[in-house]
Design a protein around this motif. Structure first.
Motif, PDB file in Angstrom:
ATOM      1  N   LEU A 125       0.834  -1.207   0.000  1.00 53.59           N
ATOM      2  CA  LEU A 125       0.000   0.000   0.000  1.00 53.59           C
ATOM      3  C   LEU A 125       0.869   1.257   0.000  1.00 53.59           C
ATOM      4  O   LEU A 125       0.583   2.226  -0.712  1.00 53.59           O
ATOM      5  CB  LEU A 125      -0.922   0.000   1.227  1.00 53.59           C
ATOM      6  N   ALA A 126       1.931   1.232   0.797  1.00 52.83           N
ATOM      7  CA  ALA A 126       2.840   2.383   0.871  1.00 52.83           C
ATOM      8  C   ALA A 126       3.510   2.640  -0.477  1.00 52.83           C
ATOM      9  O   ALA A 126       3.633   3.788  -0.922  1.00 52.83           O
ATOM     10  CB  ALA A 126       3.894   2.146   1.953  1.00 52.83           C
ATOM     11  N   ILE A 127       3.932   1.558  -1.144  1.00 49.03           N
ATOM     12  CA  ILE A 127       4.574   1.698  -2.457  1.00 49.03           C
ATOM     13  C   ILE A 127       3.587   2.232  -3.488  1.00 49.03           C
ATOM     14  O   ILE A 127       3.915   3.137  -4.270  1.00 49.03           O
ATOM     15  CB  ILE A 127       5.163   0.344  -2.908  1.00 49.03           C
ATOM     16  N   GLU A 128       2.374   1.680  -3.508  1.00 55.73           N
ATOM     17  CA  GLU A 128       1.372   2.109  -4.479  1.00 55.73           C
ATOM     18  C   GLU A 128       1.020   3.588  -4.279  1.00 55.73           C
ATOM     19  O   GLU A 128       0.964   4.361  -5.242  1.00 55.73           O
ATOM     20  CB  GLU A 128       0.112   1.248  -4.354  1.00 55.73           C
ATOM     21  N   LEU A 129       0.796   3.986  -3.023  1.00 51.84           N
ATOM     22  CA  LEU A 129       0.441   5.372  -2.742  1.00 51.84           C
ATOM     23  C   LEU A 129       1.606   6.321  -3.023  1.00 51.84           C
ATOM     24  O   LEU A 129       1.431   7.379  -3.631  1.00 51.84           O
ATOM     25  CB  LEU A 129       0.009   5.509  -1.275  1.00 51.84           C
ATOM     26  N   GLY A 130       2.800   5.922  -2.571  1.00 54.25           N
ATOM     27  CA  GLY A 130       3.969   6.773  -2.751  1.00 54.25           C
ATOM     28  C   GLY A 130       4.295   7.017  -4.214  1.00 54.25           C
ATOM     29  O   GLY A 130       4.528   8.161  -4.640  1.00 54.25           O
ATOM     30  N   SER A 131       4.296   5.956  -5.010  1.00 56.71           N
ATOM     31  CA  SER A 131       4.621   6.102  -6.438  1.00 56.71           C
ATOM     32  C   SER A 131       3.536   6.888  -7.166  1.00 56.71           C
ATOM     33  O   SER A 131       3.835   7.676  -8.076  1.00 56.71           O
ATOM     34  CB  SER A 131       4.812   4.718  -7.078  1.00 56.71           C
ATOM     35  N   PHE A 132       2.280   6.708  -6.760  1.00 53.32           N
ATOM     36  CA  PHE A 132       1.189   7.467  -7.396  1.00 53.32           C
ATOM     37  C   PHE A 132       1.308   8.957  -7.067  1.00 53.32           C
ATOM     38  O   PHE A 132       1.073   9.810  -7.935  1.00 53.32           O
ATOM     39  CB  PHE A 132      -0.164   6.931  -6.949  1.00 53.32           C
ATOM     40  N   LEU A 133       1.678   9.284  -5.838  1.00 51.39           N
ATOM     41  CA  LEU A 133       1.863  10.691  -5.467  1.00 51.39           C
ATOM     42  C   LEU A 133       2.985  11.333  -6.277  1.00 51.39           C
ATOM     43  O   LEU A 133       2.883  12.497  -6.696  1.00 51.39           O
ATOM     44  CB  LEU A 133       2.156  10.805  -3.971  1.00 51.39           C
ATOM     45  N   VAL A 134       4.060  10.569  -6.517  1.00 53.51           N
ATOM     46  CA  VAL A 134       5.150  11.060  -7.367  1.00 53.51           C
ATOM     47  C   VAL A 134       4.622  11.339  -8.772  1.00 53.51           C
ATOM     48  O   VAL A 134       4.932  12.371  -9.387  1.00 53.51           O
ATOM     49  CB  VAL A 134       6.309  10.040  -7.422  1.00 53.51           C
ATOM     50  N   PHE A 135       3.799  10.403  -9.289  1.00 53.43           N
ATOM     51  CA  PHE A 135       3.197  10.583 -10.615  1.00 53.43           C
ATOM     52  C   PHE A 135       2.328  11.836 -10.657  1.00 53.43           C
ATOM     53  O   PHE A 135       2.403  12.629 -11.607  1.00 53.43           O
ATOM     54  CB  PHE A 135       2.361   9.354 -10.979  1.00 53.43           C
ATOM     55  N   VAL A 136       1.499  12.046  -9.625  1.00 51.02           N
ATOM     56  CA  VAL A 136       0.592  13.198  -9.585  1.00 51.02           C
ATOM     57  C   VAL A 136       1.377  14.504  -9.571  1.00 51.02           C
ATOM     58  O   VAL A 136       1.054  15.452 -10.306  1.00 51.02           O
ATOM     59  CB  VAL A 136      -0.344  13.111  -8.353  1.00 51.02           C
ATOM     60  N   VAL A 137       2.412  14.580  -8.730  1.00 47.85           N
ATOM     61  CA  VAL A 137       3.233  15.792  -8.645  1.00 47.85           C
ATOM     62  C   VAL A 137       3.883  16.084 -10.004  1.00 47.85           C
ATOM     63  O   VAL A 137       3.871  17.225 -10.487  1.00 47.85           O
ATOM     64  CB  VAL A 137       4.313  15.650  -7.549  1.00 47.85           C
ATOM     65  N   ALA A 138       4.443  15.039 -10.629  1.00 45.09           N
ATOM     66  CA  ALA A 138       5.080  15.218 -11.936  1.00 45.09           C
ATOM     67  C   ALA A 138       4.051  15.613 -12.995  1.00 45.09           C
ATOM     68  O   ALA A 138       4.311  16.475 -13.847  1.00 45.09           O
ATOM     69  CB  ALA A 138       5.795  13.928 -12.350  1.00 45.09           C
ATOM     70  N   PHE A 139       2.875  15.008 -12.917  1.00 45.80           N
ATOM     71  CA  PHE A 139       1.807  15.279 -13.895  1.00 45.80           C
ATOM     72  C   PHE A 139       1.390  16.742 -13.856  1.00 45.80           C
ATOM     73  O   PHE A 139       1.261  17.400 -14.893  1.00 45.80           O
ATOM     74  CB  PHE A 139       0.611  14.375 -13.595  1.00 45.80           C
ATOM     75  N   TYR A 140       1.180  17.271 -12.647  1.00 51.15           N
ATOM     76  CA  TYR A 140       0.693  18.654 -12.529  1.00 51.15           C
ATOM     77  C   TYR A 140       1.816  19.683 -12.534  1.00 51.15           C
ATOM     78  O   TYR A 140       1.557  20.878 -12.374  1.00 51.15           O
ATOM     79  CB  TYR A 140      -0.166  18.794 -11.263  1.00 51.15           C
TER      80      TYR A 140
END
Length: 392
Positions: A139-154
């Motif tokens: 769960l930590a990996i999935e959330l952490g990597s998704f947050l990185v994606f969101v920051v990079a996306f925006y």
């Protein structure tokens, strides 16, 4: 409530939460893209997504189900079996990377290779997450990597395009894959043997996995081939939402599958009835959420008929899922494979016919709904024949 039951509830909740999170992220990303850019961008990206989804199914080659059985049989050889499986499937990543260069431009092929390798790592460690119950770490990996994606996306000052989205998504998959490798870094040994016999011994796991995937996604592939980018964009998201509702039934009974193999005929029948009743509650409520997403995020006005079709597309899985487990219990894997092939063919033919007559999203869903009802019919009739033999 005793400690054993609390641990069991915690275990089941962790599995469900992780699966829901992964599925939710898969549904949030296209909505992000559409609102940041356009449906055209997501529609063009879907062709890349579909390529990697099918490639990943073949690269996996039924490894999760195969290794779960191997780990259970010989726990002392987990490292050896995992490493051998990892190295044996690794050439498939190279193969589909080369195929990517054949179908797409060189730059796109490079990023697809990164994407495929990331997915290879993620799916390779999936079996270890389940076996060692590392759901909180996952769960930590999935959330952490998704947050990185969101920051990079925006971080982009302008609307994102297909090329930028491909770069972001490819490295998003790679970051997740490397994170899982780091979590289990002591598990992999490159001194393991390449086992060519694996492809033969795991063939049934592979076929069942691929056919299950095609049964839920073949309509999206067909729509994409018809070339309407907007319809492809809308339907891929709608399909993802409906498949997620279907998967809820699996979240419910999967933790108890081992027990169902040991249960009597009457217990399985009772389980089937309970799951069907739950489906009659869960599916309509879930479709209300689908309505909200489709109406307010995709800006689509779909008719009441669409949601009737959606119900008949989703609900059968709440019944025939147990029918399939019952067939596995009888060692009837070949029957499940045969029926799955027939279902995929029925879905493909009907969806193509409806799309030829320009019926768009409704037509694609009509073909899929008929195929799902047909699946319910043939699996139920097969088990009724077996049940009759058991009683007499």
């Amino acid at each position: 409530m005793n400690i054993k039951n609390l641990n069991r509830i915690g275990f089941i909740s962790s599995i469900a939460l992780r699966q829901i999170l992964v599925s939710s992220i898969g549904m949030v990303i296209p909505i992000m893209v559409i609102h940041n850019s356009s449906k055209e961008v997501w529609g063009k990206f879907v062709s890349l997504l579909l390529f990697t989804l099918l490639a990943t199914q073949i690269i996996n080659w039924g490894n999760k189900e195969y290794l779960l059985r191997k780990f259970s049989e010989i726990p002392s050889k987990i490292n050896t079996d995992f490493s051998s499986n990892f190295l044996t499937r690794l050439p498939l990543v190279l193969l589909f990377s080369l195929i990517g260069f054949f179908f797409f431009e060189v730059e796109i092929g490079c990023y697809l290779s990164i994407w495929l390798f990331g997915r290879f790592l993620i799916h390779s460690y999936e079996v270890v997450i389940v076996y060692e119950k590392k759901f909180n770490a996952s769960l930590a990996i999935e959330l952490g990597s998704f947050l990185v994606f969101v920051v990079a996306f925006y971080s982009f000052s302008t609307s994102i395009n297909v090329a930028q989205l491909l770069i972001l998504f490819s490295f998003y998959q790679l970051i997740k894959g490397i994170s899982y490798w780091f979590l289990f870094k002591n598990l992999l040994s490159f001194n393991a043997n390449f086992n060519i016999n694996y492809y033969k011994t795991s063939i049934w796991f592979f076929l069942l996995s691929v056919l299950g995937f095609l049964a839920s996604k073949i309509d999206v592939y067909i729509i994409e081939q018809f070339g309407d980018i907007i319809v492809t964009s809308d339907y891929q998201i709608i399909n993802g939402l409906l498949v997620f509702i279907m998967s809820i039934s699996t979240f419910i009974y999967a933790p108890f599958t081992k027990n169902m193999y040991r249960n009597t005929f009457f217990t399985i029948q009772k389980t089937k009835k309970v799951l069907a009743l739950l489906g009659l509650i869960i599916v309509p409520i879930s479709l209300l959420f689908v309505y909200g997403i489709v109406r307010y995020f995709l800006n689509l006005e779909l008719t009441f008929w669409f949601y009737i079709l959606a119900f008949f597309y989703v609900f059968p899985s709440y019944v025939y899922g147990i029918e399939i487990v019952n067939l596995f219990k009888q060692n009837k894997e070949k029957v499940v494979v045969l029926f799955s092939v027939i279902i995929v063919l029925v879905n493909s033919i009907l969806t193509s016919i409806f799309l030829i007559f320009n019926s768009g999203v409704i037509g694609a869903l009509t073909g899929s709904a008929i195929a799902q009802m047909f699946a319910l019919l043939i699996f139920s009739l097969k088990n009724q024949k077996y049940d009759f033999q058991k009683k007499h």
